[in-house]
Design a protein around this motif. Structure first.
Motif, PDB file in Angstrom:
ATOM      1  N   CYS A 258       0.785  -1.128  -0.092  1.00  0.00           N
ATOM      2  CA  CYS A 258      -0.111   0.087  -0.019  1.00  0.00           C
ATOM      3  C   CYS A 258       0.794   1.161  -0.201  1.00  0.00           C
ATOM      4  CB  CYS A 258      -0.741   0.030   1.235  1.00  0.00           C
ATOM      5  SG  CYS A 258      -1.912   1.088   1.496  1.00  0.00           S
ATOM      6  N   THR A 259       0.392   2.266  -0.738  1.00  0.00           N
ATOM      7  CA  THR A 259       1.009   3.412  -0.859  1.00  0.00           C
ATOM      8  C   THR A 259       0.207   4.553  -0.574  1.00  0.00           C
ATOM      9  OG1 THR A 259       2.708   4.587  -1.870  1.00  0.00           O
ATOM     10  CG2 THR A 259       1.328   3.564  -3.233  1.00  0.00           C
ATOM     11  N   THR A 260       0.594   5.765  -0.242  1.00  0.00           N
ATOM     12  CA  THR A 260      -0.209   7.087  -0.020  1.00  0.00           C
ATOM     13  C   THR A 260       0.584   8.220  -0.712  1.00  0.00           C
ATOM     14  OG1 THR A 260       0.178   7.510   2.136  1.00  0.00           O
ATOM     15  CG2 THR A 260      -1.697   6.243   1.948  1.00  0.00           C
ATOM     16  N   ASN A 261      -0.058   9.112  -1.265  1.00  0.00           N
ATOM     17  CA  ASN A 261       0.617  10.445  -1.803  1.00  0.00           C
ATOM     18  C   ASN A 261       0.023  11.757  -0.716  1.00  0.00           C
ATOM     19  OD1 ASN A 261       2.506   9.651  -3.977  1.00  0.00           O
ATOM     20  ND2 ASN A 261       0.856   8.982  -4.862  1.00  0.00           N
ATOM     21  N   PRO A 262       0.820  12.459  -0.516  1.00  0.00           N
ATOM     22  CA  PRO A 262       0.292  13.702   0.222  1.00  0.00           C
ATOM     23  C   PRO A 262      -0.283  14.626  -0.775  1.00  0.00           C
ATOM     24  CG  PRO A 262       2.798  13.895  -0.289  1.00  0.00           C
ATOM     25  CD  PRO A 262       2.266  12.618  -0.758  1.00  0.00           C
ATOM     26  N   PRO A 263      -0.969  15.662  -0.200  1.00  0.00           N
ATOM     27  CA  PRO A 263      -1.693  16.929  -1.345  1.00  0.00           C
ATOM     28  C   PRO A 263      -0.237  17.563  -1.842  1.00  0.00           C
ATOM     29  CG  PRO A 263      -2.644  16.764   0.924  1.00  0.00           C
ATOM     30  CD  PRO A 263      -1.528  15.889   1.136  1.00  0.00           C
ATOM     31  N   PRO A 264      -0.429  17.594  -2.968  1.00  0.00           N
ATOM     32  CA  PRO A 264       0.967  18.225  -3.635  1.00  0.00           C
ATOM     33  C   PRO A 264       0.876  19.794  -3.093  1.00  0.00           C
ATOM     34  CG  PRO A 264      -0.543  17.064  -5.338  1.00  0.00           C
ATOM     35  CD  PRO A 264      -1.224  17.187  -3.983  1.00  0.00           C
ATOM     36  N   GLY A 265       2.032  20.178  -2.778  1.00  0.00           N
ATOM     37  CA  GLY A 265       2.374  21.531  -2.486  1.00  0.00           C
ATOM     38  C   GLY A 265       2.062  21.834  -0.965  1.00  0.00           C
ATOM     39  N   ASP A 266       1.328  21.108  -0.341  1.00  0.00           N
ATOM     40  CA  ASP A 266       1.207  21.287   1.017  1.00  0.00           C
ATOM     41  C   ASP A 266       2.350  20.865   1.970  1.00  0.00           C
ATOM     42  OD1 ASP A 266      -1.437  20.053   3.383  1.00  0.00           O
ATOM     43  OD2 ASP A 266       0.313  21.151   3.864  1.00  0.00           O
ATOM     44  N   MET A 267       3.025  21.668   2.290  1.00  0.00           N
ATOM     45  CA  MET A 267       4.418  21.720   3.012  1.00  0.00           C
ATOM     46  C   MET A 267       4.282  21.336   4.503  1.00  0.00           C
ATOM     47  SD  MET A 267       6.045  22.025   0.246  1.00  0.00           S
ATOM     48  CE  MET A 267       7.596  21.654   1.075  1.00  0.00           C
ATOM     49  N   THR A 268       3.131  21.351   5.082  1.00  0.00           N
ATOM     50  CA  THR A 268       2.920  20.763   6.333  1.00  0.00           C
ATOM     51  C   THR A 268       2.968  19.271   6.416  1.00  0.00           C
ATOM     52  OG1 THR A 268       0.384  20.522   6.109  1.00  0.00           O
ATOM     53  CG2 THR A 268       1.490  22.804   7.023  1.00  0.00           C
ATOM     54  N   CYS A 269       3.060  18.705   5.083  1.00  0.00           N
ATOM     55  CA  CYS A 269       3.185  17.306   4.675  1.00  0.00           C
ATOM     56  C   CYS A 269       4.600  17.106   4.142  1.00  0.00           C
ATOM     57  CB  CYS A 269       2.175  16.628   3.986  1.00  0.00           C
ATOM     58  SG  CYS A 269       0.290  16.951   4.843  1.00  0.00           S
ATOM     59  N   LEU A 270       5.162  15.705   4.770  1.00  0.00           N
ATOM     60  CA  LEU A 270       6.241  15.464   3.818  1.00  0.00           C
ATOM     61  C   LEU A 270       5.923  15.172   2.216  1.00  0.00           C
ATOM     62  CD1 LEU A 270       8.131  12.888   6.274  1.00  0.00           C
ATOM     63  CD2 LEU A 270       8.870  15.039   5.607  1.00  0.00           C
ATOM     64  N   GLN A 271       6.459  15.713   1.510  1.00  0.00           N
ATOM     65  CA  GLN A 271       6.426  15.590   0.084  1.00  0.00           C
ATOM     66  C   GLN A 271       6.914  14.341  -0.636  1.00  0.00           C
ATOM     67  OE1 GLN A 271       3.944  17.473  -2.002  1.00  0.00           O
ATOM     68  NE2 GLN A 271       3.332  17.981   0.238  1.00  0.00           N
ATOM     69  N   ARG A 272       6.402  13.233  -0.312  1.00  0.00           N
ATOM     70  CA  ARG A 272       7.022  11.932  -0.652  1.00  0.00           C
ATOM     71  C   ARG A 272       5.990  11.087  -0.379  1.00  0.00           C
ATOM     72  NH1 ARG A 272       8.752   8.849   3.463  1.00  0.00           N
ATOM     73  NH2 ARG A 272       9.793   9.830   5.136  1.00  0.00           N
ATOM     74  N   PRO A 273       5.884   9.992  -1.234  1.00  0.00           N
ATOM     75  CA  PRO A 273       4.869   8.811  -0.939  1.00  0.00           C
ATOM     76  C   PRO A 273       5.350   8.034   0.392  1.00  0.00           C
ATOM     77  CG  PRO A 273       5.745   8.490  -3.220  1.00  0.00           C
ATOM     78  CD  PRO A 273       6.489   9.668  -2.479  1.00  0.00           C
ATOM     79  N   SER A 274       4.362   7.508   1.203  1.00  0.00           N
ATOM     80  CA  SER A 274       4.615   6.751   2.085  1.00  0.00           C
ATOM     81  C   SER A 274       4.295   5.373   1.764  1.00  0.00           C
ATOM     82  CB  SER A 274       3.646   7.000   3.382  1.00  0.00           C
ATOM     83  OG  SER A 274       3.754   8.212   3.768  1.00  0.00           O
ATOM     84  N   TRP A 275       4.905   4.063   2.319  1.00  0.00           N
ATOM     85  CA  TRP A 275       4.832   2.683   1.866  1.00  0.00           C
ATOM     86  C   TRP A 275       4.774   1.979   2.984  1.00  0.00           C
ATOM     87  CZ3 TRP A 275       4.633   1.047  -3.332  1.00  0.00           C
ATOM     88  CH2 TRP A 275       5.018   2.171  -4.505  1.00  0.00           C
ATOM     89  N   GLY A 276       3.906   1.067   2.985  1.00  0.00           N
ATOM     90  CA  GLY A 276       3.787  -0.101   4.026  1.00  0.00           C
ATOM     91  C   GLY A 276       5.020  -1.039   3.792  1.00  0.00           C
ATOM     92  N   GLN A 277       4.927  -2.081   4.539  1.00  0.00           N
ATOM     93  CA  GLN A 277       6.005  -2.987   4.416  1.00  0.00           C
ATOM     94  C   GLN A 277       5.554  -4.181   3.387  1.00  0.00           C
ATOM     95  OE1 GLN A 277       9.106  -3.213   6.159  1.00  0.00           O
ATOM     96  NE2 GLN A 277       8.454  -1.115   6.442  1.00  0.00           N
ATOM     97  N   GLY A 278       4.242  -4.213   3.206  1.00  0.00           N
ATOM     98  CA  GLY A 278       3.902  -5.398   2.211  1.00  0.00           C
ATOM     99  C   GLY A 278       3.378  -6.591   2.802  1.00  0.00           C
ATOM    100  N   THR A 279       2.321  -7.133   2.073  1.00  0.00           N
ATOM    101  CA  THR A 279       1.812  -8.460   2.570  1.00  0.00           C
ATOM    102  C   THR A 279       1.768  -9.442   1.294  1.00  0.00           C
ATOM    103  OG1 THR A 279      -0.159  -9.548   3.649  1.00  0.00           O
ATOM    104  CG2 THR A 279      -0.717  -7.757   1.957  1.00  0.00           C
ATOM    105  N   GLN A 280       2.232 -10.808   1.640  1.00  0.00           N
ATOM    106  CA  GLN A 280       2.165 -11.765   0.595  1.00  0.00           C
ATOM    107  C   GLN A 280       0.911 -12.355   0.338  1.00  0.00           C
ATOM    108  OE1 GLN A 280       5.329 -12.841  -1.070  1.00  0.00           O
ATOM    109  NE2 GLN A 280       3.499 -14.047  -2.485  1.00  0.00           N
ATOM    110  N   VAL A 281       0.600 -12.493  -0.958  1.00  0.00           N
ATOM    111  CA  VAL A 281      -0.512 -13.203  -1.381  1.00  0.00           C
ATOM    112  C   VAL A 281      -0.101 -14.472  -2.433  1.00  0.00           C
ATOM    113  CG1 VAL A 281      -2.501 -13.170  -2.984  1.00  0.00           C
ATOM    114  CG2 VAL A 281      -1.986 -11.395  -1.341  1.00  0.00           C
TER     115      VAL A 281
END
Length: 122
Positions: free
Chosen positions: A95-118
């Motif tokens: 899973c990954t999320t992106n911050p609102p573009p240009g919102d400098m109160t948020c880290l401007q990079r995607p966040s990633w989980g560790q993953g789950t095996q299927v």
């Protein structure tokens, strides 16, 4: 800062279903959109589904018609419902999320989980 954790992976047989959950912690205002990626063995990572700003859902490639991405019961959870699974769906799902573009109160990079095996067997 957003932290992500996936759950719901496992080993199933062809035709079975699985529901993956992505659980976010931290500042929910720093999540503009969500996505699920997967990486099959010996292959590159690929986009599976997105839940875009405004609620538009997108599912790619062979997952169309079988997978659905949606918000969970709470706003910090996104679910990937996977039906009619095949061995080709075997992968680590992340899973990954992106911050609102240009919102400098948020880290401007995607966040990633560790993953789950299927794992899907025929």
């Amino acid at each position: 800062q957003v932290m992500l954790r996936e759950s719901g992976g496992g080993s199933v047989q062809s035709g079975d279903s699985l529901k993956l959950s992505c659980i976010a912690a931290g500042n929910m205002d720093c999540i503009a959109d969500w996505a699920w990626y997967r990486q099959p063995p010996t292959k590159d990572r690929e986009l599976v589904a997105q839940l875009r700003t405004g609620g538009e859902a997108f599912v790619s490639g062979s997952a169309k018609g079988r997978f659905k991405i949606s918000k969970g019961d709470r706003k910090h959870i996104v679910v990937l419902q996977m039906d009619d699974l095949t061995p080709d769906d075997t992968a680590v799902y992340t899973c990954t999320t992106n911050p609102p573009p240009g919102d400098m109160t948020c880290l401007q990079r995607p966040s990633w989980g560790q993953g789950t095996q299927v794992s899907v067997s025929s």
